[in-house]
Design a protein around this motif. Structure first.
Motif, mmCIF file in Angstrom:
data_model
loop_
_atom_site.group_PDB
_atom_site.id
_atom_site.type_symbol
_atom_site.label_atom_id
_atom_site.label_comp_id
_atom_site.label_asym_id
_atom_site.label_seq_id
_atom_site.Cartn_x
_atom_site.Cartn_y
_atom_site.Cartn_z
ATOM 1 N N SER A 1 76.752 -40.316 78.758
ATOM 2 C CA SER A 1 77.983 -40.130 79.884
ATOM 3 C C SER A 1 78.795 -39.030 79.281
ATOM 4 N N LEU A 2 79.052 -38.203 80.201
ATOM 5 C CA LEU A 2 79.763 -37.003 79.689
ATOM 6 C C LEU A 2 80.857 -36.767 80.753
ATOM 7 N N LYS A 3 81.905 -36.064 80.614
ATOM 8 C CA LYS A 3 82.787 -35.660 81.577
ATOM 9 C C LYS A 3 83.217 -34.358 81.260
ATOM 10 N N PHE A 4 83.457 -33.432 82.060
ATOM 11 C CA PHE A 4 84.049 -31.938 81.573
ATOM 12 C C PHE A 4 84.844 -31.705 82.845
ATOM 13 N N GLU A 5 86.054 -31.141 82.408
ATOM 14 C CA GLU A 5 86.938 -30.470 83.365
ATOM 15 C C GLU A 5 87.269 -28.858 82.873
ATOM 16 N N GLU A 6 86.830 -27.958 83.604
ATOM 17 C CA GLU A 6 87.005 -26.548 83.242
ATOM 18 C C GLU A 6 87.521 -25.857 84.185
ATOM 19 N N PRO A 7 88.403 -24.847 83.998
ATOM 20 C CA PRO A 7 88.960 -23.905 85.084
ATOM 21 C C PRO A 7 88.001 -23.198 85.585
ATOM 22 N N PRO A 8 87.867 -22.733 86.770
ATOM 23 C CA PRO A 8 86.840 -22.075 87.529
ATOM 24 C C PRO A 8 86.527 -20.888 86.805
ATOM 25 N N GLU A 9 87.525 -20.264 86.360
ATOM 26 C CA GLU A 9 87.375 -18.695 85.490
ATOM 27 C C GLU A 9 86.490 -18.835 84.461
ATOM 28 N N THR A 10 86.181 -20.150 83.828
ATOM 29 C CA THR A 10 84.931 -20.230 82.801
ATOM 30 C C THR A 10 83.914 -19.663 83.434
ATOM 31 N N PHE A 11 83.502 -19.686 84.913
ATOM 32 C CA PHE A 11 82.238 -19.484 85.158
ATOM 33 C C PHE A 11 82.219 -18.160 86.006
ATOM 34 N N ALA A 12 81.331 -17.129 85.450
ATOM 35 C CA ALA A 12 81.033 -15.721 86.021
ATOM 36 C C ALA A 12 81.039 -15.955 87.610
ATOM 37 N N VAL A 13 80.252 -16.556 87.985
ATOM 38 C CA VAL A 13 79.882 -16.389 89.598
ATOM 39 C C VAL A 13 81.209 -16.836 90.471
ATOM 40 N N LEU A 14 82.035 -17.917 89.833
ATOM 41 C CA LEU A 14 83.090 -18.246 90.601
ATOM 42 C C LEU A 14 84.217 -17.366 90.460
ATOM 43 N N CYS B 1 87.283 -17.297 98.256
ATOM 44 C CA CYS B 1 87.966 -18.580 97.959
ATOM 45 C C CYS B 1 89.087 -18.628 96.990
ATOM 46 N N GLU B 2 89.655 -19.772 97.113
ATOM 47 C CA GLU B 2 90.758 -19.806 95.964
ATOM 48 C C GLU B 2 90.469 -21.237 95.566
ATOM 49 N N PHE B 3 90.327 -21.278 94.218
ATOM 50 C CA PHE B 3 90.365 -22.579 93.746
ATOM 51 C C PHE B 3 91.660 -23.539 93.420
ATOM 52 N N ILE B 4 91.870 -24.780 93.955
ATOM 53 C CA ILE B 4 93.143 -25.181 93.508
ATOM 54 C C ILE B 4 93.009 -26.225 92.381
ATOM 55 N N GLY B 5 92.119 -26.567 92.090
ATOM 56 C CA GLY B 5 91.706 -27.659 91.137
ATOM 57 C C GLY B 5 90.739 -27.129 90.183
ATOM 58 N N PRO B 6 90.700 -27.957 88.858
ATOM 59 C CA PRO B 6 89.616 -27.433 88.066
ATOM 60 C C PRO B 6 88.225 -27.842 88.646
ATOM 61 N N ILE B 7 87.029 -27.368 87.832
ATOM 62 C CA ILE B 7 85.919 -28.035 88.267
ATOM 63 C C ILE B 7 85.659 -29.302 87.267
ATOM 64 N N THR B 8 85.260 -30.249 87.982
ATOM 65 C CA THR B 8 85.220 -31.413 87.253
ATOM 66 C C THR B 8 83.660 -32.106 87.372
ATOM 67 N N ALA B 9 83.118 -32.449 86.539
ATOM 68 C CA ALA B 9 81.718 -32.908 86.291
ATOM 69 C C ALA B 9 81.568 -34.086 85.254
ATOM 70 N N ALA B 10 81.055 -35.022 86.158
ATOM 71 C CA ALA B 10 80.750 -36.194 85.367
ATOM 72 C C ALA B 10 79.040 -36.541 85.531
ATOM 73 N N LEU B 11 78.771 -36.627 84.336
ATOM 74 C CA LEU B 11 77.220 -36.691 83.997
ATOM 75 C C LEU B 11 76.633 -37.801 83.220
ATOM 76 N N ARG B 12 75.345 -38.047 83.582
ATOM 77 C CA ARG B 12 74.655 -39.069 82.690
ATOM 78 C C ARG B 12 73.415 -38.176 82.199
ATOM 79 N N ALA B 13 73.077 -38.472 80.980
ATOM 80 C CA ALA B 13 71.957 -37.945 80.594
ATOM 81 C C ALA B 13 71.128 -39.187 79.792
ATOM 82 N N GLN B 14 69.914 -38.856 80.188
ATOM 83 C CA GLN B 14 68.794 -40.119 79.681
ATOM 84 C C GLN B 14 67.684 -39.308 79.391
ATOM 85 N N GLN B 15 66.896 -39.886 78.106
ATOM 86 C CA GLN B 15 65.816 -39.396 77.708
ATOM 87 C C GLN B 15 64.572 -40.347 78.228
ATOM 88 N N ILE B 16 63.807 -39.709 79.050
ATOM 89 C CA ILE B 16 62.607 -40.278 79.404
ATOM 90 C C ILE B 16 61.405 -39.719 78.875
#
Ligand SMILES: [Zn+2]
Ligand SMILES: [Zn+2]
Length: 181
Positions: free
Chosen positions: A14-27, A36-51
């Motif tokens: 399980s992973l969580k990221f929080e990044e300012p939008p300026e981290t991403f070129a397209v954003l 648009c105007e971003f008011i908060g950071p980009i948050t991502a909650a992820l689960r990775a699993q090997q199948i």
């Protein structure tokens, strides 16, 4: 925004990221262009699993933006959310990369939706960015029933009625009623 494969050996990660939008070129481009105007950071909650030979990544991205309504032209804030499932598989090292082999690989990836990774980690930056872009509404409205602006005096009809007569001009459309098909 990476998954290190050695961390996956213990099962689900399980992973969580929080990044300012300026981290991403397209954003950043969207911000610079005034889309648009971003008011908060980009948050991502992820689960990775090997199948088997595949690594499945499920997750949610979320952020808060300020947009301009396409009907009434007022700025408004709205959350953006997107849920996704991605499947990664390791690109086979190819001793003699040929064009046809490359095309074959790309075709397979397109057919199955698999994303190839190389080396010991999966970089999720592009996929997270893509999910944020996909989370934007196709039609930007401050609310589904936004009444927009009066075409005659420009008043914001959400804040009250103006005194203009906005009934459609009679001539053109009245004639259509008499059309027999
Ligand atoms: Zn509006
Ligand atoms: Zn008006």
């Amino acid at each position: 925004m990476q998954i290190r494969l050695e961390e996956l050996k213990q099962g689900t990660l399980s992973l969580k990221f929080e990044e300012p939008p300026e981290t991403f070129a397209v954003l950043t481009e969207m911000i610079d262009s005034g889309a648009c105007e971003f008011i908060g950071p980009i948050t991502a909650a992820l689960r990775a699993q090997q199948i088997g030979a595949m690594i499945e990544v499920t997750g949610d991205v979320a952020t808060q933006v300020r947009l301009t309504c396409g009907r009434c032209l007022q700025g408004f804030e709205t959350p953006l959310k997107s849920s996704f499932t991605l499947a990664y598989t390791q690109a086979e090292p190819d001793p003699e990369p040929s064009v046809s082999r490359q095309e074959e690989l790309e075709l397979t990836a397109e057919d199955t939706g698999l994303i190839y990774y190389q080396g010991e980690k999966i970089n999720l930056k592009n996929e997270i960015q893509e999910q944020v872009v996909l989370a934007f509404p196709l039609r930007v409205l401050c609310r589904p029933d936004c009444r927009g602006l009066c075409p005659q005096c420009g008043a914001d009809l959400n804040t009250g009625d103006c005194n203009c007569d906005r009934s459609p001009p009679a001539g053109k459309f009245a004639a259509l009623k008499n059309l027999k098909l």
